[in-house]
Design an enzyme around this catalytic site. Structure first.
Site, PDB file in Angstrom:
ATOM      1  N   HIS A 183       2.755  -5.863  19.157  1.00 26.36           N
ATOM      2  CA  HIS A 183       2.750  -4.942  20.266  1.00 26.36           C
ATOM      3  C   HIS A 183       3.283  -3.622  20.025  1.00 26.36           C
ATOM      4  O   HIS A 183       2.929  -2.439  20.442  1.00 26.36           O
ATOM      5  CB  HIS A 183       2.820  -5.293  21.609  1.00 26.36           C
ATOM      6  CG  HIS A 183       1.715  -6.538  21.944  1.00 26.36           C
ATOM      7  ND1 HIS A 183       1.874  -7.676  21.737  1.00 26.36           N
ATOM      8  CD2 HIS A 183       1.008  -6.348  22.955  1.00 26.36           C
ATOM      9  CE1 HIS A 183       0.825  -8.677  22.172  1.00 26.36           C
ATOM     10  NE2 HIS A 183       0.314  -7.469  23.017  1.00 26.36           N
ATOM     11  N   GLY A 184       4.387  -3.681  19.284  1.00 24.99           N
ATOM     12  CA  GLY A 184       5.216  -2.181  18.965  1.00 24.99           C
ATOM     13  C   GLY A 184       6.257  -2.319  18.335  1.00 24.99           C
ATOM     14  O   GLY A 184       7.162  -3.368  18.206  1.00 24.99           O
TER      15      GLY A 184
END
Lengths: 481, 488
Positions: free
Chosen positions: A329-330
């Site tokens: 996700h990041g």
């Protein structure tokens, strides 16, 4: 370009569906679709296109090699080489900065951290291409002989930059033989416009609620101070609005992708199944971003041994999967923390607490609270802001329970938030089904339902247009006079 | 009656056809409207800005995507139906809750206002008050007479030119430094909210002190910090509820930390005493001419002159229907729309003629003869505050022949100063005013390499310098960055 922009809806999308309808030859149809997809992708900057072309080439070539090689060992080594190469490229673009920042904190070097711009959609199309190569390796699908058709799969603008993560084997037939059925066209129109309005009106509105509480400061330090000064009820309002925002935003993109797919003859699987009606964390993850969880399930969790192994090994497998889910996700610790947060709750549900013994209503509330709290971890990349937000939820920042500013934001948006909460449940779908059933039993209802069904997309488009124009209206208006 | 299978199929199919036609028809029509380049607006009167222009093509822009994002912004920003869509959206958003009050652009943070003296330099966060000296430029020497550089300038006495100047100057990159900021809207009126920033305020004091030092023995510096409306119009209880800073205490802090040679006047108590009168607009962040008048009277006390009564002014204007910056900032809040303002303006007796330099899009300026209080009855209703002092032009001057004592004043201002300036006209023979946001640019064009206030004071032999700025902008770091080059 994003789906929720006027130029996409009125120019790009219109041109796309008209050309798709006018061109009947499948090869030409695909060439046109590829051209549209590449333009869509290049819109964020042509500099990203070579990477997409290159990644697709690596996977196309590797899959062909895997298929042609006879020995399992050779197949496997080709697969491994492909995976390493592709993941390395993803890692370089996505995680170099994060990795070096942490090295810098620990060891004091390097002095300068290169700013690597994350190519748009790289996490999505990399996973799509990986699933393709692995499926070819497993014999679940044939390798695509034509590079450009694989490129069409990877770059298809419906899902290239924001999912869902579509498996090649699920759309291969549509790429080669798609036909648009009238009923599917109709469903696609409704689905797309529902998604567009959901994004433009509801998701953006929820984001505005968060903005109204936290304000418009850009500076990280000032934002941390503002978060720290936010009242307890203000912080809970942010948590609720952000929880609604992230679902409405993300699921709206999937709705639009699925809807546009249906209008062109592509069939994408559902990516969300009302995740906020889940009654456990396990249930939530069966309903949230399904294409990502099934990717990790099929390509990481099960190959690691899944749950058919020792307890210790199973916990390890979960740890790996949820650590990776967070990282996907990041490139920031808060995402990893967020992933591992779910790991903890999944282990608790699996091994420590029998959720079946908790009353259903309470189970649901607990699951929602866990999920909403998780979104706060997700929301703040800045550790000072995250710390202040988490403390603020429990009144540990020394603020009052309530403050005028957050009270006003709540009062001014309470009906909207209730509507958004309802939109996150199957209520709309249930009502729609009821109407449909009624229309089958009564001629008048059938006609009324027909009018409603035909007019609804235009109404939704209008609402979306209003919100998009309104949101692009610059709130920082300055004065020359 | 239950429909037959055939009837059901027939109606369903017809529905699908109509639905598809409606959907595609709508998209095509909206797409077509989007292609009507000639129908695309270029400016927004409401937002007081030029709308996004079509980006200029560059390979770099195509490579990094900035060209396409520019096209996307241009398409949406200038879409022909945009204003109507925004209006409709605002109406829809009224249904989101029970909106009787709201705070817009919330998110500023107030520092506590310390009592006593402080170490300005430490607070301002810098080791030295002297910024790096600017490199000398090769600009031509200033013209011996007149105010102009470039080629398009008239040096004739002010004669109003109404046919050319359309009320719009070119957008200046600094004109956005003054903003309505955070706004509280309740009962059909907006209130600007003030948040004290200790470090920025310290920077402002340092700049003022440096200027006062440079002007010592040459000109008298006055400081008038114009209040923001919430601190004047709202009760103490409401102010505390919102969490804004006390403007009286803040102004006192500023003045306490200014050099003793600067003559200051805290106008907060006077304005508060008159807060049952029409001294701030409801739909705009500025004070009214009446609000500015009470501040003017306070300044007269400090200056030691007798203020003119309002009855002194022989001519007045009134412009109805003003919907100002709060209205546009709130996406046209209906409660404000229902309470439009009236702009009243008092025309100076001595002269109503002024000269001003208006920025052109190509970076040049054009000089216009204009009116100090202008008839704006034909202006867009969002722009009626432009009645005062020519709006926010870089450099302006007046020769009031009714006064012949050679007295001169320079007002360094933001737009709050505009409503204040007309009252000064009858006290001086020469009146100059500059808008700090674009004065440096004007100097560059006019051929003055030194954009400092002291340079202007020397050139024009100015006796009084009045710093007339709102208290919020005196604590805004981006505004201070601009002031840095001229407050010396």
């Amino acid at each position: 370009m994003v789906f929720s922009s006027l130029i996409f809806v009125f120019l790009f999308f219109v041109a796309n569906i008209i050309t798709q309808a006018l061109v009947t030859d499948m090869r030409k149809k695909n060439i046109v679709m590829l051209a549209f997809s590449l333009v869509f992708y290049a819109w964020a900057g042509i500099r990203y296109v070579p990477l997409l072309l290159g990644m697709t080439f690596i996977c196309w070539f590797s899959a062909l090699l895997i298929q042609r090689r006879r020995s399992p060992k050779a197949k496997k080594s080709t697969l491994v080489a492909c995976l390493v190469l592709v993941l390395l490229i993803l890692g370089v673009f996505k995680y170099t900065g994060f990795f070096l920042r942490n090295v810098q904190v620990l060891l004091g070097f390097p002095k300068v951290i290169p700013e690597i711009v994350l190519p748009i959609g790289i996490s999505f199309y990399t996973f799509q291409l990986l699933s393709y190569v692995i499926d070819v390796y497993r014999g679940d699908t044939e390798a695509q002989e034509k590079y450009w058709l694989l490129l069409l799969y990877a770059s298809l603008f419906h899902q290239c930059i924001a999912g869902p993560i579509v498996r090649y084997r699920d759309v291969n037939q549509d790429i080669l033989y798609r036909r648009v059925k009238q009923t599917e066209l109709s469903r696609g129109i409704t689905r797309f416009t529902v998604g567009l309005a959901k994004k433009a009106v509801l998701a953006n509105g929820c984001a505005a609620v968060v903005r109204d509480v936290f304000g418009i400061a850009q500076d990280a330090e000032l934002t941390a101070a503002i978060v720290q000064g936010t009242s307890v009820s203000g912080m809970w309002l942010v948590m609720i609005a952000y929880t609604l925002f992230i679902y409405l935003d993300f699921s709206a993109y999937s709705d639009m992708a699925i809807g546009m797919g249906l209008m062109c003859g592509f069939h994408y699987k559902e990516n969300f199944n009302y995740p906020y009606v889940a009654d456990s964390v396990t249930d939530f993850w069966r309903r949230w971003h399904i294409s990502l969880s099934t990717f990790f399930r099929d390509y990481v969790y099960i190959p690691l041994g899944g749950n058919r192994c020792s307890k210790g090994r199973h916990i390890f497998n979960l740890f790996v999967v949820w650590g990776l889910t967070g990282m996907w996700h990041g490139a920031s610790w808060n995402y990893i923390l967020w992933g591992l947060y779910y790991f903890v709750f999944l282990v608790i549900e699996k091994y420590l607490v029998d959720t079946g013994r908790i009353p259903k209503a309470l189970r649901h509330v607990l699951a929602l609270l866990i999920v909403a709290f998780g979104w706060m971890l997700f929301r703040f990349e800045d550790s000072a802001q995250l710390g202040a937000a988490l403390k603020g939820l429990f009144g540990l920042n020394g603020n009052d329970f309530t403050a005028l500013s957050s009270r006003l934001v709540f009062r001014n948006n309470v009906l909207f938030l209730i509507f958004c909460a309802a939109a996150a449940t199957p209520l709309g779908k249930t009502l729609s089904n009821m109407l449909k059933n009624l229309s089958q039993q009564n001629s008048l209802c059938l006609r009324l339902y027909g009018i409603w069904d035909a007019v609804l997309p235009v109404l939704l488009l209008l609402l979306a247009m209003m919100s998009l124009a309104g949101n692009q209206y610059n709130p920082f208006i300055y004065f020359q006079f | 009656m239950r429909p037959t299978k055939q009837e059901f199929q027939r109606i369903r199919l017809r529905t699908i056809h109509i639905k598809t036609l409606l959907f595609l028809g709508f998209l095509v029509i909206m797409g077509f409207i989007g292609l009507l380049w000639f129908a695309r607006p270029k400016t927004s009167e409401l937002e007081k800005r030029d709308l996004t222009k079509f980006p200029s093509f560059s390979l770099k822009g195509v490579w990094d995507g900035s060209f396409f994002s520019g096209v996307e912004t241009w398409y949406a920003d200038t879409y022909p139906l945009r204003e109507g869509l925004i209006d409709a959206n605002t109406k829809m958003e009224q249904l989101y809750g029970f909106k009787t009050e709201q705070i817009i652009n919330n998110g500023e943070k107030a520092d506590a206002i310390p009592t006593g003296t402080v170490d300005l330099e430490a607070l301002a966060g810098r080791g030295t008050t002297e910024p790096a000296s600017e490199p000398a430029t090769d600009s031509p020497a200033p013209p011996a007479t007149g105010e102009s550089g470039g080629t398009t300038v008239s040096t004739e006495p002010a004669e109003p030119v109404t046919t050319e100047y359309n009320g719009h100057g070119a957008a200046d990159e600094n004109h956005d430094l003054e903003k309505a900021g955070s706004i509280y809207i309740a009962d059909g009126a907006g209130y600007g909210l003030y948040y004290f920033s200790e470090s920025n305020s310290a920077r402002y004091c340092l700049l003022v002190n440096k200027l006062a030092k440079n002007l010592a023995g040459k000109a008298q510096v006055y400081s008038i910090l114009c209040p923001i409306s919430a601190g004047i119009m709202l009760s103490q209880e409401d102010q505390e509820k919102i969490g804004i800073s006390d403007e009286y205490a803040a102004a006192e802090w500023f003045y306490r930390n200014m050099d003793a040679s600067v003559k200051t006047t805290n106008v907060v108590p006077t304005l508060k005493a008159h807060n049952d009168e029409y001294i701030f607009f409801r739909t705009d962040h500025h004070w009214t001419a009446l609000g500015a008048y009470y501040a003017y009277r306070e300044w007269c006390k400090v200056k030691g002159v007798t203020p003119h009564e309002l009855s002194f002014f022989e001519k007045t204007y009134e412009f109805d229907g003003f919907l100002g910056t709060f209205y546009s900032n709130s996406n046209k809040d209906p409660s404000l729309a229902a309470n439009p303002d009236t702009v009243k303006a008092y025309v100076p007796n001595g002269t109503n003629k002024m000269n001003m330099f208006v920025a052109n899009n190509d970076g040049t300026f054009t000089e216009y003869g204009w009116r100090i209080v202008n008839d704006v009855s034909n202006y867009n209703k969002t722009q009626l505050y432009a009645a005062f002092a020519g709006g926010d032009q870089a450099y302006n001057y007046v020769h009031n022949e009714a006064v012949t004592d050679g007295s001169s004043v320079l007002i360094v201002k933001d737009s709050y100063g505009n409503a204040f300036i007309p009252y000064l006209i009858d006290h001086y023979e020469y009146i100059y005013w500059i808008d700090f946001r674009n004065y440096k640019k004007w100097c560059g064009w006019a051929g003055y390499p030194d954009p400092s206030i002291s340079n202007l004071v020397e050139r024009k032999n100015i006796q009084d310098v009045i710093l007339c700025q709102n208290i919020s902008i005196a604590g805004s770091s981006s505004a201070l960055d601009v002031m840095e080059s001229i407050y010396k």
